[in-house]
Design an enzyme around this catalytic site. Structure first.
Site, PDB file in Angstrom:
ATOM      1  N   GLU A 111       0.844  -1.206   0.000  1.00  0.00           N
ATOM      2  CA  GLU A 111       0.000   0.000   0.000  1.00  0.00           C
ATOM      3  C   GLU A 111       0.873   1.248   0.000  1.00  0.00           C
ATOM      4  O   GLU A 111       2.026   1.186   0.398  1.00  0.00           O
ATOM      5  CB  GLU A 111      -0.821   0.070   1.313  1.00  0.00           C
ATOM      6  CG  GLU A 111      -1.642  -1.132   1.611  1.00  0.00           C
ATOM      7  CD  GLU A 111      -2.292  -1.064   3.002  1.00  0.00           C
ATOM      8  OE1 GLU A 111      -1.987  -0.140   3.789  1.00  0.00           O
ATOM      9  OE2 GLU A 111      -3.098  -1.944   3.286  1.00  0.00           O
ATOM     10  N   LYS A 113       2.253   4.631   1.640  1.00  0.00           N
ATOM     11  CA  LYS A 113       2.346   5.155   3.005  1.00  0.00           C
ATOM     12  C   LYS A 113       2.014   6.634   2.930  1.00  0.00           C
ATOM     13  O   LYS A 113       2.791   7.443   2.419  1.00  0.00           O
ATOM     14  CB  LYS A 113       3.751   4.952   3.570  1.00  0.00           C
ATOM     15  CG  LYS A 113       3.869   5.401   5.015  1.00  0.00           C
ATOM     16  CD  LYS A 113       5.206   4.999   5.601  1.00  0.00           C
ATOM     17  CE  LYS A 113       5.265   5.190   7.101  1.00  0.00           C
ATOM     18  NZ  LYS A 113       4.960   6.546   7.540  1.00  0.00           N
ATOM     19  N   ASP A 115       1.412  10.361   3.943  1.00  0.00           N
ATOM     20  CA  ASP A 115       2.037  11.241   4.909  1.00  0.00           C
ATOM     21  C   ASP A 115       0.982  12.160   5.532  1.00  0.00           C
ATOM     22  O   ASP A 115       0.882  13.333   5.207  1.00  0.00           O
ATOM     23  CB  ASP A 115       3.129  12.062   4.207  1.00  0.00           C
ATOM     24  CG  ASP A 115       4.080  12.687   5.203  1.00  0.00           C
ATOM     25  OD1 ASP A 115       4.004  12.322   6.400  1.00  0.00           O
ATOM     26  OD2 ASP A 115       4.888  13.531   4.797  1.00  0.00           O
ATOM     27  N   TYR A 221      -7.045   1.965   6.224  1.00  0.00           N
ATOM     28  CA  TYR A 221      -6.166   0.831   5.947  1.00  0.00           C
ATOM     29  C   TYR A 221      -6.170  -0.236   7.039  1.00  0.00           C
ATOM     30  O   TYR A 221      -5.408  -1.178   6.994  1.00  0.00           O
ATOM     31  CB  TYR A 221      -4.726   1.270   5.669  1.00  0.00           C
ATOM     32  CG  TYR A 221      -4.127   2.239   6.679  1.00  0.00           C
ATOM     33  CD1 TYR A 221      -3.893   1.860   7.985  1.00  0.00           C
ATOM     34  CD2 TYR A 221      -3.791   3.532   6.293  1.00  0.00           C
ATOM     35  CE1 TYR A 221      -3.352   2.740   8.902  1.00  0.00           C
ATOM     36  CE2 TYR A 221      -3.243   4.424   7.199  1.00  0.00           C
ATOM     37  CZ  TYR A 221      -3.019   4.027   8.506  1.00  0.00           C
ATOM     38  OH  TYR A 221      -2.490   4.900   9.411  1.00  0.00           O
ATOM     39  N   LYS A 310      10.617   3.253   3.459  1.00  0.00           N
ATOM     40  CA  LYS A 310      10.615   4.715   3.351  1.00  0.00           C
ATOM     41  C   LYS A 310      11.431   5.148   2.144  1.00  0.00           C
ATOM     42  O   LYS A 310      12.500   4.616   1.870  1.00  0.00           O
ATOM     43  CB  LYS A 310      11.240   5.325   4.614  1.00  0.00           C
ATOM     44  CG  LYS A 310      10.388   5.118   5.860  1.00  0.00           C
ATOM     45  CD  LYS A 310       9.508   6.314   6.114  1.00  0.00           C
ATOM     46  CE  LYS A 310      10.111   7.147   7.205  1.00  0.00           C
ATOM     47  NZ  LYS A 310       9.357   8.232   7.688  1.00  0.00           N
ATOM     48  N   CYS A 404      23.909  44.258 -11.631  1.00  0.00           N
ATOM     49  CA  CYS A 404      24.025  42.906 -12.165  1.00  0.00           C
ATOM     50  C   CYS A 404      25.408  42.329 -11.833  1.00  0.00           C
ATOM     51  O   CYS A 404      26.420  42.968 -12.134  1.00  0.00           O
ATOM     52  CB  CYS A 404      23.804  42.945 -13.675  1.00  0.00           C
ATOM     53  SG  CYS A 404      24.188  41.382 -14.484  1.00  0.00           S
ATOM     54  N   CYS A 407      27.380  41.931 -15.443  1.00  0.00           N
ATOM     55  CA  CYS A 407      27.816  43.020 -16.318  1.00  0.00           C
ATOM     56  C   CYS A 407      27.915  44.356 -15.584  1.00  0.00           C
ATOM     57  O   CYS A 407      28.337  45.344 -16.166  1.00  0.00           O
ATOM     58  CB  CYS A 407      26.876  43.148 -17.509  1.00  0.00           C
ATOM     59  SG  CYS A 407      25.251  43.788 -17.056  1.00  0.00           S
ATOM     60  N   CYS A 422      18.001  42.466 -15.156  1.00  0.00           N
ATOM     61  CA  CYS A 422      19.178  43.210 -15.596  1.00  0.00           C
ATOM     62  C   CYS A 422      18.735  43.901 -16.881  1.00  0.00           C
ATOM     63  O   CYS A 422      18.299  43.241 -17.821  1.00  0.00           O
ATOM     64  CB  CYS A 422      20.334  42.256 -15.882  1.00  0.00           C
ATOM     65  SG  CYS A 422      21.645  43.040 -16.841  1.00  0.00           S
ATOM     66  N   CYS A 427      24.167  42.363 -21.856  1.00  0.00           N
ATOM     67  CA  CYS A 427      24.754  41.616 -20.730  1.00  0.00           C
ATOM     68  C   CYS A 427      25.233  40.240 -21.216  1.00  0.00           C
ATOM     69  O   CYS A 427      24.452  39.467 -21.792  1.00  0.00           O
ATOM     70  CB  CYS A 427      23.709  41.456 -19.631  1.00  0.00           C
ATOM     71  SG  CYS A 427      24.221  40.372 -18.294  1.00  0.00           S
TER      72      CYS A 427
HETATM   73  S1  IVH Z   1      -0.487   0.539   9.104  1.00  0.00           S
HETATM   74  C1  IVH Z   1      -0.331  -1.355  13.138  1.00  0.00           C
HETATM   75  N1  IVH Z   1      -0.677   1.528   6.663  1.00  0.00           N
HETATM   76  O1  IVH Z   1       2.455   5.569   9.072  1.00  0.00           O
HETATM   77  C2  IVH Z   1      -0.047  -0.756  11.828  1.00  0.00           C
HETATM   78  N2  IVH Z   1       0.123   2.946   8.393  1.00  0.00           N
HETATM   79  O2  IVH Z   1       5.057   5.433  10.380  1.00  0.00           O
HETATM   80  C3  IVH Z   1      -0.458   0.623  11.772  1.00  0.00           C
HETATM   81  N3  IVH Z   1       0.600   5.226   7.640  1.00  0.00           N
HETATM   82  O3  IVH Z   1       1.244   5.163  12.319  1.00  0.00           O
HETATM   83  C4  IVH Z   1      -0.114   1.354  10.597  1.00  0.00           C
HETATM   84  N4  IVH Z   1       0.035   4.947   5.544  1.00  0.00           N
HETATM   85  O4  IVH Z   1      -0.016   6.803  10.687  1.00  0.00           O
HETATM   86  C5  IVH Z   1      -0.334   1.761   7.948  1.00  0.00           C
HETATM   87  N5  IVH Z   1      -0.938   2.264   4.487  1.00  0.00           N
HETATM   88  C6  IVH Z   1      -0.600   2.502   5.751  1.00  0.00           C
HETATM   89  C7  IVH Z   1      -0.143   3.767   6.184  1.00  0.00           C
HETATM   90  C8  IVH Z   1       0.213   3.940   7.509  1.00  0.00           C
HETATM   91  C9  IVH Z   1       0.473   5.811   6.454  1.00  0.00           C
HETATM   92  C10 IVH Z   1       1.116   5.916   8.854  1.00  0.00           C
HETATM   93  C11 IVH Z   1       0.385   5.578  10.128  1.00  0.00           C
HETATM   94  C12 IVH Z   1       1.430   4.941  10.983  1.00  0.00           C
HETATM   95  C13 IVH Z   1       2.670   5.562  10.459  1.00  0.00           C
HETATM   96  C14 IVH Z   1       3.918   4.787  10.819  1.00  0.00           C
END
Ligand code: IVH
Length: 673
Positions: A111, A113, A115, A221, A310, A404, A407, A422, A427
């Site tokens: 999946e 991740k 932010d 998720y 990451k 500048c 020049c 400029c 120039c």
């Molecule tokens: S699973 C027990 N899935 O990343 C597992 N977390 O750095 C719980 N996050 O605390 C997390 N996307 O806030 C999971 N697809 C994803 C996620 C995800 C973002 C965040 C979440 C977690 C943090 C950890």
């Protein structure tokens, strides 16, 4: 040397200070990557010197604030362990496989991740009753009123019984973040550093009405089935269930049943990290089978059945050595930061743009400051802001120079504009940049003509204008320092090839004000030869699709300037074609080898025209979706089967409004959620 104990104490203090700023005040002092570095240094120290003990480094967040009531999580909200490359990811999966039954290979779900920030939402008998932040993982904050206004959050789950907790990420889409900061700027308010902080700040508002005015979204998720009322066996079934209740679940999620596919999919996320409507900072890999998960269990910090891969951080801190000004081909003077080199998003950054005078003032960065540098995707690196330590001495605010640096001529800021120029047309920096632009990839694409060589050729008096390139004496070039017979003849060949370049590219290369690639193509297609364009009345130029009065005026005037007449005559005499060939062969091949499925009507295109537009860029447009499909363009009244198939196969879907962007660039900046 500092002793391990005192370094540990120092690190703990720093980490505590930054955790408070990040988690409690939603206002981080340093980039995440710097924070992560502190935490991993402490962990490593604790591992190697057990006598220093363990403490702060195991925390996953900050204690709940006093503004919101505390909520004890029925099941801890854990964090994730991280890996940073493919080898570590593979090693993790092998460890997991070994500790279960090595003979029955595991399936993994991959999946994005997101932010954002973690949220747990409790539903009782299908009704939303509570929303809580993670807090320290055990106790979070009650944000029920604030989350009720998240528009993509189902208020009721049909057919659900007992108590369920749905966990996921609250986030602000990138476009919503930009809009929010625009309105903050207009109101003279504080700007948010990034979408995550903006989402956190928006969620943790004392006044739910303010939260309501912020376009937050939720992506699910995880499901905690407290009364065991559901009989789910796998994570992907869980996600399906969440989706059927109306939750947004990342459509790019895939089940992979062998390690190499799992790893490849996580790399796919890295390659497409900028194609999402929201920010992602990694890929999360989870064991699909829920029984296996239960037997793997968790540490106090994170589950053993999941891992975050990451991506290289796109923000780092470094020292700002000085602020300089560079002169572009139009004379625009752009301030830029000279930095102590730092690795950002996998590449070494020693310079970063500061855009213009107002930006330097707004960011208030000064030589000697520790600054945050950001490099996202193909975007050029930029300085985000300074990390200011209270009480520490700083240089005076930087002032834009009056003259500048190239020049010595005057630098002038145009009335009502944020850019400074400029004003000396002679120039040398401007001349150099004009020629570099002419030779650049977007224009004539003459390989081997970068800043250094153009400066050299100018300095030797071999060229003074772009037209001179076509009369360049290869023997004289071969004599120059750094050149030789070979590179001089390679350059001559490249220049020779440029003589037959289509007119549209020449028009881009000339750098006529307001004429970009789209206008250049339109002009070239209509007039076919430079002479026809140069002799055309203003009204005819203005009447073209996409050519407004400003572009038309600019082109009209350019063609009539003595300098341009002479330039174009010399180019023609040197054998430059200045002709646009018939047909669509000048379209950028942005979609070579890619299958783009179009479903529904795309405004401005018939079905055939949309297919032809994809084919003209080297792509194919099959009638059905498969795992190989590059993306699906979803127009008005799309086919349900195609959309479902795309969702199931994790094929990105983009809006019809992004079709032009797809054709022009081969990619998209937002997918449909
Ligand atoms: S699973 C027990 N899935 O990343 C597992 N977390 O750095 C719980 N996050 O605390 C997390 N996307 O806030 C999971 N697809 C994803 C996620 C995800 C973002 C965040 C979440 C977690 C943090 C950890």
């Amino acid at each position: 040397m500092t002793s391990p104990a005192s370094r540990a104490a120092q690190l703990r203090k720093e980490i505590a200070r930054h955790s408070l700023a990040y988690f409690a005040h939603d206002d981080p002092l340093i980039p995440d990557a710097d924070y992560d570095a502190l935490v991993s240094e402490l962990r490593e120290l604790e591992r190697r010197h057990p006598e220093v003990g363990t403490s702060e480094s195991t925390r996953v967040g900050a204690p709940a604030s006093t503004v919101f009531s505390p909520v004890r999580h029925a099941e801890a909200m854990l964090s994730l362990d991280n890996v940073f490359d493919v080898d570590e990811l593979r090693a993790w999966s092998e460890r997991v496989q070994r500790s279960l039954d090595p003979a029955s290979p595991l399936a993994f779900v991959v999946e994005p991740k997101i932010d954002g920030l973690a949220l747990s939402i409790t539903y009782r008998e299908g009704i939303l009753v509570q929303g809580a932040t993670r807090g320290d993982g055990r106790v979070g904050e009650d944000v029920t009123e604030n989350i009720r206004t998240i528009s993509n959050l189902p208020q009721r789950l049909s057919g659900a019984t007992g108590t369920l907790e749905i966990r996921g990420e609250v986030f602000l889409a990138k476009a919503d973040f930009e809009r929010l900061n625009d309105s903050q700027r207009a109101a003279g308010g504080k700007l948010f550093a990034n979408p995550r902080n903006a989402a956190a700040g928006s969620l943790r508002q004392k006044d739910p009405a303010v939260s309501a005015s912020r376009p937050l979204s939720f992506l699910a998720y995880q499901l905690v089935d407290l009364d065991a009322s559901l009989s789910l066996r796998t994570h992907h079934e869980t996600l399906e269930r969440l989706r059927s209740w109306g939750f947004l679940v990342a459509p790019e999620t895939r089940v992979e049943d062998d390690v190499s596919h799992m790893v490849a999919r996580s790399t796919w996320f890295e390659q497409h990290r900028h194609d999402f409507a929201y920010e992602i900072d990694g890929a999360v890999v989870k064991v699909d089978d829920l029984a296996s998960r239960a037997s793997l269990g968790s540490t106090s910090r994170a589950p053993r059945w999941a891992i975050a891969r990451k991506f290289p951080p796109e923000e780092r801190s470094t020292r700002l050595v000085s602020i300089e000004v560079s002169i572009g081909r139009t004379g625009r003077a752009t301030p830029y930061a000279v930095l102590e080199p730092v690795l950002v998003a996998g590449s070494r950054v020693a310079m970063a743009t500061l855009h213009n005078e107002d930006q330097v003032r707004e960011k208030d960065v000064r030589p000697g400051d520790l600054v945050v540098v950001r490099k996202a995707g193909d975007v050029i690196p930029e300085v985000v802001g300074a990390i200011v330590t209270e009480g520490a001495p700083r240089a005076e605010p930087w002032r834009f120079p009056d003259t500048c640096p190239e020049c010595g001529g005057d630098l002038r800021r145009r009335e009502g504009e944020s850019d400074t120029y400029c004003v000396n047309a002679a120039c040398p920096a401007q001349q150099m940049q004009k020629i570099v632009h002419f030779a650049s990839r977007g224009a004539l694409d003459i390989e081997g003509l970068g800043e250094q060589r153009v400066t050299q050729l100018l300095g030797e008096g071999l060229i003074a204008d772009v037209a001179d390139l076509f009369r360049l004496d290869a023997r004289a070039v071969a004599q120059l320092e750094g050149f030789g017979e070979l590179s001089a003849s390679a350059l001559a060949t490249a220049i020779d090839a440029a003589k037959s370049a289509p007119l549209s590219r020449i028009l881009v290369g000339l750098g006529i004000r307001h004429v970009g690639p789209v206008a250049a193509r339109e002009l070239a297609r209509h007039f076919r030869t430079y002479d026809a364009l140069a002799g055309a009345p203003l009204e005819e130029i203005e009447s073209l699709e996409g050519i407004g009065p400003i572009i038309a005026q600019s082109v009209y005037e350019y063609a009539r300037e003595d300098e341009s007449r002479e330039r174009m005559a010399r180019m023609a005499a040197a054998g430059v074609a200045l002709v646009e060939p018939e047909g669509d062969d000048t379209l950028a091949a942005t979609l070579v080898g890619r299958a783009v499925v179009v479903t529904g009507t795309v405004p401005g295109y018939s079905r055939d025209a949309a297919v032809a537009a994809v084919q003209a860029r080297g792509g194919t447009s099959p009638g059905s979706v498969s795992a190989k499909t590059y993306c699906v363009v979803v127009g008005d009244a799309p086919g349900a089967a195609k959309v479902d198939k795309a969702r199931a196969a994790g094929v990105p879907m983009i809006a019809a409004s992004a079709f032009e962007e797809l054709l022009a660039t081969g990619t998209w900046s937002a997918t449909l959620g």
